[in-house]
Design a protein around this motif. Structure first.
Motif, PDB file in Angstrom:
ATOM      1  N   LEU A  88     -11.438   3.395  40.898  1.00 13.45           N
ATOM      2  CA  LEU A  88     -12.540   4.107  40.249  1.00 13.45           C
ATOM      3  C   LEU A  88     -13.162   3.284  39.129  1.00 13.45           C
ATOM      4  CD1 LEU A  88     -11.152   7.750  40.107  1.00 13.45           C
ATOM      5  CD2 LEU A  88     -13.070   6.931  41.467  1.00 13.45           C
ATOM      6  N   SER A  89     -12.408   2.347  38.571  1.00 16.80           N
ATOM      7  CA  SER A  89     -12.927   1.558  37.450  1.00 16.80           C
ATOM      8  C   SER A  89     -14.167   0.758  37.840  1.00 16.80           C
ATOM      9  CB  SER A  89     -11.857   0.635  36.879  1.00 16.80           C
ATOM     10  OG  SER A  89     -11.419  -0.261  37.865  1.00 16.80           O
ATOM     11  N   CYS A  90     -14.339   0.463  39.133  1.00 19.66           N
ATOM     12  CA  CYS A  90     -15.531  -0.285  39.536  1.00 19.66           C
ATOM     13  C   CYS A  90     -16.803   0.560  39.371  1.00 19.66           C
ATOM     14  CB  CYS A  90     -15.401  -0.813  40.963  1.00 19.66           C
ATOM     15  SG  CYS A  90     -15.476   0.442  42.228  1.00 19.66           S
ATOM     16  N   LEU A  91     -16.649   1.864  39.183  1.00 23.11           N
ATOM     17  CA  LEU A  91     -17.806   2.751  38.975  1.00 23.11           C
ATOM     18  C   LEU A  91     -18.068   3.030  37.500  1.00 23.11           C
ATOM     19  CD1 LEU A  91     -17.098   5.421  41.754  1.00 23.11           C
ATOM     20  CD2 LEU A  91     -18.678   3.485  41.864  1.00 23.11           C
ATOM     21  N   GLU A  92     -17.240   2.468  36.616  1.00 21.01           N
ATOM     22  CA  GLU A  92     -17.311   2.785  35.189  1.00 21.01           C
ATOM     23  C   GLU A  92     -18.710   2.594  34.603  1.00 21.01           C
ATOM     24  OE1 GLU A  92     -15.912   3.892  31.384  1.00 21.01           O
ATOM     25  OE2 GLU A  92     -14.724   3.896  33.200  1.00 21.01           O
ATOM     26  N   GLU A  93     -19.296   1.424  34.791  1.00 18.13           N
ATOM     27  CA  GLU A  93     -20.608   1.152  34.195  1.00 18.13           C
ATOM     28  C   GLU A  93     -21.671   2.085  34.772  1.00 18.13           C
ATOM     29  OE1 GLU A  93     -23.814  -2.498  33.660  1.00 18.13           O
ATOM     30  OE2 GLU A  93     -21.831  -2.939  34.460  1.00 18.13           O
ATOM     31  N   TYR A  94     -21.632   2.276  36.080  1.00 15.33           N
ATOM     32  CA  TYR A  94     -22.587   3.181  36.731  1.00 15.33           C
ATOM     33  C   TYR A  94     -22.472   4.594  36.167  1.00 15.33           C
ATOM     34  CZ  TYR A  94     -24.644   6.163  40.286  1.00 15.33           C
ATOM     35  OH  TYR A  94     -25.381   7.133  40.923  1.00 15.33           O
ATOM     36  N   LEU A  95     -21.230   5.088  36.041  1.00 13.09           N
ATOM     37  CA  LEU A  95     -21.027   6.459  35.560  1.00 13.09           C
ATOM     38  C   LEU A  95     -21.384   6.591  34.082  1.00 13.09           C
ATOM     39  CD1 LEU A  95     -17.746   7.328  37.480  1.00 13.09           C
ATOM     40  CD2 LEU A  95     -20.051   8.196  37.944  1.00 13.09           C
ATOM     41  N   CYS A  96     -21.117   5.549  33.295  1.00 11.27           N
ATOM     42  CA  CYS A  96     -21.523   5.552  31.884  1.00 11.27           C
ATOM     43  C   CYS A  96     -23.046   5.690  31.782  1.00 11.27           C
ATOM     44  CB  CYS A  96     -21.096   4.244  31.224  1.00 11.27           C
ATOM     45  SG  CYS A  96     -19.759   4.408  30.073  1.00 11.27           S
ATOM     46  N   ASN A  97     -23.761   4.894  32.584  1.00 11.13           N
ATOM     47  CA  ASN A  97     -25.225   4.955  32.582  1.00 11.13           C
ATOM     48  C   ASN A  97     -25.720   6.310  33.067  1.00 11.13           C
ATOM     49  OD1 ASN A  97     -25.621   2.392  31.523  1.00 11.13           O
ATOM     50  ND2 ASN A  97     -25.551   1.431  33.536  1.00 11.13           N
TER      51      ASN A  97
END
Length: 161
Positions: A88-97
């Motif tokens: 799931l960490s690969c989605l971190e930046e996307y989800l933050c945005n």
């Protein structure tokens, strides 16, 4: 992305299996989710405006082409989370945005608990007897991890209550 309690292999399997049954009709199932959301919190309706047009009712919103596009996008985010359960960490930046976008639109962090409740409701309605307590727990863990990542996108998180 730290996810609190990580998902077990069995929980990841339950999520994948249940999502496979739901993801084939994203708009239909997304309508169940958002109908429930507006039932639980009608005050969220004004957050959904397109071309500065306010919807007079949840039904008007739920039938608007622009809102149906929003439903497709929400279901794609869920699909991305399911596709990346191992990392799931690969989605971190996307989800933050995504969190920043929701904050800019006026969404309150507290509203995500109502969205989570609506997601579980949709899964229960769509899966029927297959919506076991184990499936519910697995989805709750996944949803909470996604929301925590989105919350990190808020410029200022509220201090403790």
């Amino acid at each position: 992305m730290e996810s609190g309690m990580p998902l077990s292999g069995g929980q990841r399997a339950l999520i994948r299996e249940s999502w496979q049954r739901v993801s084939g009709s994203p708009v239909q199932h997304g309508l169940v989710l958002f109908t429930r959301l507006f039932d639980l919190d009608p005050d969220l309706l004004p957050l959904f405006q397109y071309n500065c047009k306010q919807f007079a009712s949840p039904q008007e919103c739920l039938s608007a082409p622009e809102f149906l596009d929003h439903i497709r996008k929400v279901m794609l985010v869920i699909d991305a989370a399911v596709s990346h359960l191992e990392n799931l960490s690969c989605l971190e930046e996307y989800l933050c945005n995504l969190g920043k976008k929701h904050q800019a639109a006026g969404v309150k962090v507290e509203s995500f608990s109502t969205v989570g409740e609506s997601l579980l409701y949709m899964l229960e309605k769509c899966l029927g007897a297959a919506f076991s307590p184990e499936v519910q727990e697995a989805w709750s863990k996944l949803y909470n991890a996604v929301v925590r990542a989105m919350q990190r996108g808020w410029e200022t998180l509220p201090e403790g209550d």
